[in-house]
Design a protein around this motif. Structure first.
Motif, PDB file in Angstrom:
ATOM      1  N   THR A  30       1.479  -1.438   7.850  1.00 15.22           N
ATOM      2  CA  THR A  30       2.431  -2.345   8.487  1.00 15.22           C
ATOM      3  C   THR A  30       3.823  -1.717   8.570  1.00 15.22           C
ATOM      4  O   THR A  30       4.473  -1.751   9.613  1.00 15.22           O
ATOM      5  CB  THR A  30       2.506  -3.682   7.725  1.00 15.22           C
ATOM      6  OG1 THR A  30       1.202  -4.246   7.684  1.00 15.22           O
ATOM      7  CG2 THR A  30       3.463  -4.648   8.386  1.00 15.22           C
ATOM      8  N   GLN A  34       5.777  -0.735  12.023  1.00 15.03           N
ATOM      9  CA  GLN A  34       7.116  -1.257  12.296  1.00 15.03           C
ATOM     10  C   GLN A  34       8.124  -0.125  12.526  1.00 15.03           C
ATOM     11  O   GLN A  34       8.958  -0.184  13.430  1.00 15.03           O
ATOM     12  CB  GLN A  34       7.584  -2.155  11.150  1.00 15.03           C
ATOM     13  CG  GLN A  34       6.866  -3.489  11.112  1.00 15.03           C
ATOM     14  CD  GLN A  34       7.210  -4.308   9.873  1.00 15.03           C
ATOM     15  OE1 GLN A  34       7.712  -3.788   8.877  1.00 15.03           O
ATOM     16  NE2 GLN A  34       6.919  -5.609   9.931  1.00 15.03           N
ATOM     17  N   THR A  38      10.331   0.810  15.939  1.00 15.90           N
ATOM     18  CA  THR A  38      11.770   1.057  15.918  1.00 15.90           C
ATOM     19  C   THR A  38      12.092   2.402  16.561  1.00 15.90           C
ATOM     20  O   THR A  38      13.022   2.519  17.365  1.00 15.90           O
ATOM     21  CB  THR A  38      12.302   1.018  14.468  1.00 15.90           C
ATOM     22  OG1 THR A  38      12.038  -0.274  13.923  1.00 15.90           O
ATOM     23  CG2 THR A  38      13.780   1.323  14.401  1.00 15.90           C
TER      24      THR A  38
END
Length: 95
Positions: A30, A34, A38
């Protein structure tokens, strides 16, 4: 410190290799996804910024081409010279 485009791509490649080799556990997955999102947003933003800057350069070039050519100054008319007076070559006076 700002992440450069090159650094972001290198980090994305590292994350991708880790995901491909299954060395990332579920808890890290996860966080890595993420971070990848970004980095992808950062890269897109940097590409848009570069594209905008390049577009402005070409717009300025196009504007320069549309400017009228500077006119050459008008040629100056030749000046009139006074007619030459005859010279007395005899050494005497001209009265």
């Amino acid at each position: 410190m700002e992440t450069t485009y090159r650094d972001a791509i290198a980090e994305l490649e590292t994350i991708l290799r880790a995901l491909e080799t299954d060395t990332v556990d579920v808890d890290e997955l996860t966080a890595r996804v993420q971070r990848s999102a970004t980095l992808i947003r950062l890269c897109k933003q940097k590409l848009r910024t570069a594209e905008d800057a390049i577009d402005r350069v070409f717009e300025n070039l196009d504007q320069d081409e549309e400017l009228p050519e500077p006119e050459a100054p008008a040629p100056t008319p030749p000046t009139k010279r006074a007619p030459k007076t005859p010279r007395d070559t005899s050494g005497g006076l001209l009265f």
